[in-house]
Design an enzyme around this catalytic site. Structure first.
Site, PDB file in Angstrom:
ATOM      1  N   ARG A   1       9.253   5.429   2.444  1.00  0.00           N
ATOM      2  CA  ARG A   1       9.445   4.169   2.875  1.00  0.00           C
ATOM      3  C   ARG A   1      11.270   4.153   2.826  1.00  0.00           C
ATOM      4  O   ARG A   1      11.970   3.573   3.307  1.00  0.00           O
ATOM      5  CB  ARG A   1       8.918   3.087   1.872  1.00  0.00           C
ATOM      6  CG  ARG A   1       7.716   2.806   2.114  1.00  0.00           C
ATOM      7  CD  ARG A   1       7.148   1.601   1.616  1.00  0.00           C
ATOM      8  NE  ARG A   1       6.719   1.621   0.022  1.00  0.00           N
ATOM      9  CZ  ARG A   1       5.438   2.021  -0.415  1.00  0.00           C
ATOM     10  NH1 ARG A   1       4.487   1.841   0.672  1.00  0.00           N
ATOM     11  NH2 ARG A   1       5.108   2.405  -1.543  1.00  0.00           N
TER      12      ARG A   1
ATOM     13  N   PHE B   1       0.281  -1.444  11.180  1.00  0.00           N
ATOM     14  CA  PHE B   1      -0.619  -1.509  10.178  1.00  0.00           C
ATOM     15  C   PHE B   1       0.324  -1.855   8.913  1.00  0.00           C
ATOM     16  O   PHE B   1       0.425  -1.103   7.989  1.00  0.00           O
ATOM     17  CB  PHE B   1      -1.159  -0.244   9.952  1.00  0.00           C
ATOM     18  CG  PHE B   1      -1.858   0.568  10.922  1.00  0.00           C
ATOM     19  CD1 PHE B   1      -3.167   0.224  11.367  1.00  0.00           C
ATOM     20  CD2 PHE B   1      -1.286   1.282  11.891  1.00  0.00           C
ATOM     21  CE1 PHE B   1      -3.690   0.563  12.583  1.00  0.00           C
ATOM     22  CE2 PHE B   1      -2.199   1.779  12.960  1.00  0.00           C
ATOM     23  CZ  PHE B   1      -3.170   1.557  13.402  1.00  0.00           C
TER      24      PHE B   1
ATOM     25  N   ASP C   1      -0.114  -6.565  11.584  1.00  0.00           N
ATOM     26  CA  ASP C   1      -1.649  -6.228  10.815  1.00  0.00           C
ATOM     27  C   ASP C   1      -3.005  -7.256  11.258  1.00  0.00           C
ATOM     28  O   ASP C   1      -2.445  -8.153  11.731  1.00  0.00           O
ATOM     29  CB  ASP C   1      -1.293  -6.223   9.451  1.00  0.00           C
ATOM     30  CG  ASP C   1      -2.376  -5.404   8.499  1.00  0.00           C
ATOM     31  OD1 ASP C   1      -2.050  -4.350   8.095  1.00  0.00           O
ATOM     32  OD2 ASP C   1      -3.299  -5.928   8.358  1.00  0.00           O
TER      33      ASP C   1
ATOM     34  N   CYS D   1      -3.509   9.965   6.652  1.00  0.00           N
ATOM     35  CA  CYS D   1      -4.011   9.863   5.281  1.00  0.00           C
ATOM     36  C   CYS D   1      -5.522  10.621   5.299  1.00  0.00           C
ATOM     37  O   CYS D   1      -6.015  10.404   4.201  1.00  0.00           O
ATOM     38  CB  CYS D   1      -3.953   8.663   4.545  1.00  0.00           C
ATOM     39  SG  CYS D   1      -4.867   7.466   5.378  1.00  0.00           S
TER      40      CYS D   1
ATOM     41  N   ASP E   1       1.137   3.951  10.282  1.00  0.00           N
ATOM     42  CA  ASP E   1       0.703   4.234   9.076  1.00  0.00           C
ATOM     43  C   ASP E   1      -0.786   3.847   8.904  1.00  0.00           C
ATOM     44  O   ASP E   1      -1.023   2.831   7.966  1.00  0.00           O
ATOM     45  CB  ASP E   1       1.628   3.774   7.698  1.00  0.00           C
ATOM     46  CG  ASP E   1       1.001   4.280   6.264  1.00  0.00           C
ATOM     47  OD1 ASP E   1       0.365   5.066   6.428  1.00  0.00           O
ATOM     48  OD2 ASP E   1       1.204   3.608   5.386  1.00  0.00           O
TER      49      ASP E   1
END
Length: 444
Positions: free
Chosen positions: A219, A235, A257, A347, A307
């Site tokens: 970030r 996201f 989102d 992830c 992300d």
């Protein structure tokens, strides 16, 4: 001496390399039958190879495919409360560096990364959040709580042990306050990152333990790319990337989102950080659909952040997840201006960095753009990676920049042909997620 499990011949290799998981298929159940009949969930077991040589000791889980989570490769260690307390205390002390850099949100215990498989502990200001996902670590719950109360006597302790893996371990979900006055816990608290940005976190109803601390350094990295530029944050969750983009001087930031709750927190975060709300839009929509509609409309952006949640929850679902990653990156590339920047992440612990790079490369080729890697990104250092457990390196990211020179689009008859066999899979969309939009599981 603890109960003993024997392995089948040829199944000792992973433990010899100190990997902390013993899968059910490696256990010689016939030879171990006298022990297995009376072995309780969470019990300490010794693991011996087929020749009777000691390999490791850990905590037994009769219902999980991971039959034993290893805590020690030393035969003389005693896996009791004192052992867990020492290891937990050591993990906490390792985080002192980040706290001194103006970070009030820290992961104090990162499961396998801190050699405490099945345990997560996050600290948000003066609130500790624990998440226990294995039956073995559940056995030490009282010890964990007592140790945290001793280390942080002024902190609230809240539990968010609700992961899907608990069901696989035969455990019911558990959430709620453990220690402290709940009236002192706000609906949304703000966690300082590097003394510059305050990240909104909802401990009670946010994803996982409330926030995503693993993306902290990425970030901040984004800040240097955004001055005077348009940023699309996909996201977005509670808008952590967007706050840093605005801090860097972004001209416009678009947050996408599916969660009203997350977008409301993102909007409040902009106000809390005294940033310009006029430079922000908050869009409640499925990210895949939004990107397709934007591409059809001919819109474009200077910077895009992808992300997404975990698309591959296991090795079995990895191939099907590859198509989802490729599709979403292809759509992002099609929306980037020349010289535009893409920060894209996976992830999924089963996704190797080299495979992720191939997927992103295939996506660029499908989109007809040429691009190069500016930097590789990863989980922050309070999410340590155990060398012997590659799955603990779960968050991989690439900063990719689109070149001015494009590529011819693939021929129509080749449109559905993947560039390499590793990304070949059905183009069915992945299931919807509560964070992002499509997933096969939540972030680690």
């Amino acid at each position: 001496m603890a109960p003993t499990l024997y392995l089948k011949p040829g199944h000792a290799r992973s433990l010899l390399r100190h990997h902390p998981w013993l899968f059910s298929g490696a256990v010689d159940e016939e030879r171990s039958a006298p022990v297995l009949r009376n072995l309780k969930a969470g019990a300490t077991v010794y693991i011996l190879d087929s020749e009777g040589r000691f390999l490791a000791q850990g905590l037994y889980s009769p219902l999980s495919q991971i039959r034993v989570r290893v805590l020690s490769f030393n035969e003389t260690d005693v896996l009791d409360d004192s052992f867990i307390a020492r290891r937990l205390t050591h993990a906490v002390r390792e985080r002192d560096g980040l706290a001194s850099e103006g970070c009030d949100g820290l992961r104090l215990v990162a499961s396998e990364g801190d050699y405490l498989p099945g345990l997560i502990v996050d600290k948000y200001n003066d609130v500790l959040v624990i998440a226990i996902s294995s039956v073995g670590m559940e056995r030490f719950r009282d010890c964990i709580i007592a140790t945290l109360r001793e280390l942080f006597p002024d902190c609230l302790i809240y539990e968010r042990s609700e992961s899907a893996s608990r069901e696989k371990e035969g455990l019911a979900p558990r959430a709620g306050l453990i220690a402290g006055d709940e009236s002192a816990l706000p609906e949304v608290l703000y966690v300082k990152e590097y003394g510059e940005v305050y990240l909104p976190v909802n401990v009670r109803s946010g994803h996982k333990t409330g926030g995503y601390l693993d993306q902290r350094q990425s970030r901040r990295y984004l800040k240097s790319l955004t001055h005077g530029r348009s940023v699309l944050n996909c996201f977005a969750y509670t808008g952590g990337f967007s706050l840093w983009a605005l801090k860097g001087g972004a001209s416009r930031v678009f947050n996408v989102d599916v969660s009203d709750l997350a977008l409301r927190a993102a909007k409040e975060g902009v106000a809390f950080n005294h940033l310009d709300p006029g430079r922000c839009r908050f869009i409640k929509e499925d990210v895949f659909e939004f990107l397709r509609n934007e591409a059809a409309s001919g819109n474009s952006y200077d910077v895009i952040v992808l992300d997404p949640p975990k698309f591959a929850e296991s090795a079995r679902t990895l191939k099907s997840a590859c198509r989802g990653y490729q599709d979403i990156n292809r759509l992002a590339f099609s929306l980037l201006k020349e010289g535009g920047d893409l920060l894209t992440f996976s992830c999924s612990g089963h996704m190797e960095p080299s495979l992720f790079q191939k997927i992103v490369a295939d996506a660029a080729l499908e989109a007809g753009v040429e691009a190069h890697i500016v930097s590789t990104l990863r989980q922050d250092r309070d999410h340590p990676v155990a060398l012997s457990c590659p799955e603990s390196f779960y968050l991989k990211g690439l900063h990719v920049r689109v070149s001015a020179t494009g590529l011819p689009l693939p021929l129509k008859e080749e449109k559905n042909r993947p560039v390499n066999s590793e990304t070949a899979e059905s183009s069915k969309p992945a299931p919807r997620s509560r964070k992002g939009q499509r997933r096969t599981g939540p972030r680690h």
